[in-house]
Scaffold this motif. Structure first.
Motif, PDB file in Angstrom:
ATOM      1  N   UNK A  48      -5.928  -5.250  -1.687  1.00  0.00           N
ATOM      2  CA  UNK A  48      -4.905  -5.386  -0.647  1.00  0.00           C
ATOM      3  C   UNK A  48      -4.047  -6.628  -0.873  1.00  0.00           C
ATOM      4  N   UNK A  49      -4.697  -7.729  -1.262  1.00  0.00           N
ATOM      5  CA  UNK A  49      -3.948  -8.953  -1.525  1.00  0.00           C
ATOM      6  C   UNK A  49      -2.968  -8.767  -2.680  1.00  0.00           C
ATOM      7  N   UNK A  50      -3.389  -8.045  -3.709  1.00  0.00           N
ATOM      8  CA  UNK A  50      -2.501  -7.790  -4.846  1.00  0.00           C
ATOM      9  C   UNK A  50      -1.280  -7.004  -4.390  1.00  0.00           C
ATOM     10  N   UNK A  51      -1.506  -5.982  -3.560  1.00  0.00           N
ATOM     11  CA  UNK A  51      -0.401  -5.160  -3.080  1.00  0.00           C
ATOM     12  C   UNK A  51       0.566  -5.985  -2.239  1.00  0.00           C
ATOM     13  N   UNK A  52       0.017  -6.776  -1.301  1.00  0.00           N
ATOM     14  CA  UNK A  52       0.878  -7.596  -0.444  1.00  0.00           C
ATOM     15  C   UNK A  52       1.662  -8.609  -1.268  1.00  0.00           C
ATOM     16  N   UNK A  53       0.983  -9.188  -2.262  1.00  0.00           N
ATOM     17  CA  UNK A  53       1.646 -10.184  -3.113  1.00  0.00           C
ATOM     18  C   UNK A  53       2.811  -9.571  -3.881  1.00  0.00           C
ATOM     19  N   UNK A  54       2.607  -8.347  -4.394  1.00  0.00           N
ATOM     20  CA  UNK A  54       3.642  -7.700  -5.189  1.00  0.00           C
ATOM     21  C   UNK A  54       4.744  -7.074  -4.336  1.00  0.00           C
ATOM     22  N   UNK A  55       4.415  -6.702  -3.095  1.00  0.00           N
ATOM     23  CA  UNK A  55       5.413  -6.062  -2.250  1.00  0.00           C
ATOM     24  C   UNK A  55       6.645  -6.942  -2.051  1.00  0.00           C
ATOM     25  N   UNK A  56       6.413  -8.244  -1.891  1.00  0.00           N
ATOM     26  CA  UNK A  56       7.550  -9.136  -1.645  1.00  0.00           C
ATOM     27  C   UNK A  56       8.533  -9.113  -2.809  1.00  0.00           C
ATOM     28  N   UNK A  57       7.999  -9.034  -4.038  1.00  0.00           N
ATOM     29  CA  UNK A  57       8.885  -8.966  -5.198  1.00  0.00           C
ATOM     30  C   UNK A  57       9.531  -7.597  -5.347  1.00  0.00           C
ATOM     31  N   UNK A  58       8.770  -6.549  -4.979  1.00  0.00           N
ATOM     32  CA  UNK A  58       9.299  -5.193  -5.123  1.00  0.00           C
ATOM     33  C   UNK A  58      10.501  -4.971  -4.211  1.00  0.00           C
ATOM     34  N   UNK A  59      10.409  -5.468  -2.966  1.00  0.00           N
ATOM     35  CA  UNK A  59      11.476  -5.195  -1.993  1.00  0.00           C
ATOM     36  C   UNK A  59      12.538  -6.290  -1.972  1.00  0.00           C
TER      37      UNK A  59
END
Length: 201
Positions: free
Chosen positions: A45-56
């Motif tokens: 979950x932390x990996x997803x949240x961390x990457x979401x900011x860069x994705x969007x």
């Protein structure tokens, strides 16, 4: 330099619309991810949240990397979030749609297997919540619900719960009565003191 920092490279309306749409998309994604993911983040979950900011990020800022453009996006994001918080407080119906409702995962000491599997709640999480409430195990649980914010709300059975003020008051009353009986018993069995008789011989 100041010109590049303060010149917005996109129309302000487009900047605001981008931020609102990305915010709405994130709300839907987290809503679909389930209640558990909002409170108990594991490594994935932390990996997803961390990457979401860069994705969007590019979806929010577009082709605009100016300081003023970033501030417009930040202000829009905070304003939309504050509005949504007030909206969910003012309307319970909207709150249920956006946040969902609580789900029972334990009833009378029995784990609701279907709900636990659907919500991906581990037994260890339930047992931890029970121990926090001073319970010994799931068998001590009257009911446990997973709230929309992802937290487990545990209600222990009356026999397993911590003593209430009424319980303490009753215990003090009984102890006082026992103490009174013991004092009366000691006073009744105590030998009477006799005066000393001198030896005349």
């Amino acid at each position: 330099m100041w010109h590049d920092m303060l010149t917005i490279q996109l129309p302000i309306a487009e900047k605001i619309l981008r931020t609102v749409l990305v915010y709405a998309a994130m709300v839907v994604l987290f809503r679909l991810s389930g209640k558990r993911g909002l409170a108990s983040l594991n490594t994935f979950d932390f990996v997803v949240v961390f990457l979401l900011s860069n994705v969007v990020q590019n979806a929010v800022i577009g082709a605009d990397d100016s300081l003023l453009g970033g501030l417009v996006g930040a202000v829009t994001l905070v304003a939309v979030n504050a509005f949504m918080n007030r909206l969910t407080v003012a309307s319970p119906r909207i709150a249920r749609v956006l946040e969902g409702t609580s789900t029972t995962v334990v009833e009378n000491g029995s784990v609701m297997t279907g709900a636990v599997r659907r919500l991906a709640v581990r037994p260890s999480e339930i047992e931890h919540a029970v121990r926090v409430q001073n319970g010994e195990g799931i068998r001590d649980v009257a009911s446990a619900r997973l709230e929309p914010d992802g937290h487990l709300l545990v209600v222990l059975k009356q026999s397993a719960g911590a003593p209430t003020r009424a319980d303490v008051a009753r215990l003090e009353k009984r102890l006082t009565a026992i103490e009174g009986l013991l004092r009366a018993e000691v006073a009744g069995t105590r030998p009477e003191s006799t005066g000393g008789h001198g030896n005349d011989s």
